[in-house]
Design an enzyme around this catalytic site. Structure first.
Site, PDB file in Angstrom:
ATOM      1  N   GLU A 102      34.824   4.590  49.629  1.00  0.00           N
ATOM      2  CA  GLU A 102      33.492   4.761  49.043  1.00  0.00           C
ATOM      3  C   GLU A 102      32.432   4.904  50.138  1.00  0.00           C
ATOM      4  O   GLU A 102      32.427   4.159  51.118  1.00  0.00           O
ATOM      5  CB  GLU A 102      33.181   3.536  48.179  1.00  0.00           C
ATOM      6  CG  GLU A 102      31.823   3.525  47.513  1.00  0.00           C
ATOM      7  CD  GLU A 102      31.588   2.255  46.705  1.00  0.00           C
ATOM      8  OE1 GLU A 102      30.647   2.225  45.906  1.00  0.00           O
ATOM      9  OE2 GLU A 102      32.369   1.289  46.877  1.00  0.00           O
ATOM     10  N   LYS A 171      28.887   7.505  40.419  1.00  0.00           N
ATOM     11  CA  LYS A 171      29.206   6.152  39.979  1.00  0.00           C
ATOM     12  C   LYS A 171      28.242   5.694  38.894  1.00  0.00           C
ATOM     13  O   LYS A 171      27.026   5.696  39.076  1.00  0.00           O
ATOM     14  CB  LYS A 171      29.144   5.194  41.175  1.00  0.00           C
ATOM     15  CG  LYS A 171      29.651   3.788  40.891  1.00  0.00           C
ATOM     16  CD  LYS A 171      29.672   2.969  42.184  1.00  0.00           C
ATOM     17  CE  LYS A 171      30.275   1.588  41.980  1.00  0.00           C
ATOM     18  NZ  LYS A 171      30.320   0.826  43.255  1.00  0.00           N
ATOM     19  N   CYS A 205      35.097   2.014  42.980  1.00  0.00           N
ATOM     20  CA  CYS A 205      35.015   0.585  43.263  1.00  0.00           C
ATOM     21  C   CYS A 205      34.974  -0.273  41.994  1.00  0.00           C
ATOM     22  O   CYS A 205      35.973  -0.406  41.303  1.00  0.00           O
ATOM     23  CB  CYS A 205      33.801   0.329  44.152  1.00  0.00           C
ATOM     24  SG  CYS A 205      33.821  -1.280  44.996  1.00  0.00           S
TER      25      CYS A 205
END
Length: 327
Positions: A102, A171, A205
């Site tokens: 990430e 995200k 994540c």
């Protein structure tokens, strides 16, 4: 199949799917790996694995390279040079997809950089990465800071072996004060796309920790979920429990790709892994910079009795109950 255990400090599970990497003249387990690139930094320091087979391994359709770098303070230009070296090394092992963590561009724990350095999807970072993917004929998946119409997102992009963009995702489930201050949440679910006959989905994540995200991808046909992450020390339950659980309950492969070391005061927990649909790791790194080369087996290689049937068994939930209760 009789498999000897991997001779490494980082990973000791038995697996016929992890690539055999012989040290040769390299005596130290964490020594520098020679490569075509001119510059090598911490992303290039790999722990060496030795896994021996007594029987030939069958052909596999897809091989992943999970690159767990030591977190760095380097600027993106230097990281891109090192990243190309990692892709070049991976291609020597016949890898189809190289995966990085990430926000590797411009670095996870640098909130000031996120706003000052974020680029557009047609910016210099993506143009350079497209050339690297095309040069080595290898797909690349990585996390980066994206600027779009004045808004900054925590994004991940999958580039195909011809340099084309296969999928792009922002995200949605931001974690913690830093991310919430640095980024706007994405609004769209990950696309499902194909590489080498497998259907892929993307998460970032924290999202793999919430069952709904992986379940949504499974219901849309994703067989492999790639999860670039920056998971810190103290949250190892994600690698130990939640990633294997997501893989098992959805009958998916999950590639969870983390950093090791520390960056700007934040220590990362390493232990990147690829979990199979039986909930077991095909390969897992330790706490050092590592490259895992992992062959994905066919789903038919797994006995049906050990795979979850939850997707088929789950009953539609309703507001009605057949249990007596008070109004």
């Amino acid at each position: 199949m009789n498999i000897e255990k991997a001779l490494t400090l980082g990973y000791s599970e038995e697996s016929q799917y992890a690539e055999t990497i012989h040290p040769g003249p390299l005596a130290d387990n964490s020594c520098q790996v020679k490569s075509p690139s001119k510059t090598a930094i911490s992303i290039r320091r790999y722990r060496l694995y030795t896994i021996s087979n007594t029987e030939p391994i069958k052909e596999f359709k897809l091989k992943l390279a999970v690159i767990q770098p030591r977190a760095s303070r380097e600027f993106p230009e230097f990281t891109l040079t090192s990243l190309e070296g990692a892709v070049a090394d991976s291609k020597l092992h016949d890898v189809d997809v190289v995966i990085l963590p990430e926000l590797i561009l411009p670095g996870y724990n640098f909130p000031k950089r996120h706003h000052s350095m974020a680029q557009s999807l047609n910016g210099e970072w993506m143009r350079n990465l497209s050339k690297i993917a095309q040069k080595y004929q290898c797909a690349i998946v990585l996390g980066w800071a994206e600027r779009f119409e004045g808004t900054v997102y925590n994004s991940v992009t999958a580039l195909g072996s011809r340099g084309e963009i296969l999928a792009h995702y922002r995200k949605r489930q931001l974690f913690g004060a830093m991310e919430q201050k640095s980024f706007a949440p994405g609004r769209s679910p990950s696309p499902v796309f194909e590489i080498a006959g497998y259907k892929f989905g993307l998460l970032i994540c924290y999202e793999i920790e919430l069952p709904e995200y992986a379940r949504d991808l499974a219901l849309r046909g994703a067989e492999v979920v790639i999860v670039p992450t920056a998971n810190p020390v103290g949250y190892e339950h994600v690698q130990d429990i939640l990633v294997p659980a997501r893989a098992y309950e959805n009958r998916q492969f999950v590639a969870y790709v983390n950093y090791c070391g520390a960056q700007n005061g934040l220590a990362f927990s390493g232990t990147s892994l690829v979990a199979g649909p039986d909930g077991k790791a095909l390969a897992q790194a330790g706490h050092e910079a590592t490259a895992l080369y992992v062959k994905l087996p066919e789903f038919s290689d797994y006995p049906k009795r050990i795979l979850s049937t939850q997707l088929d068994d789950l009953r539609k939930l309703t507001d009605q109950s057949d249990v007596p209760h008070r109004e």
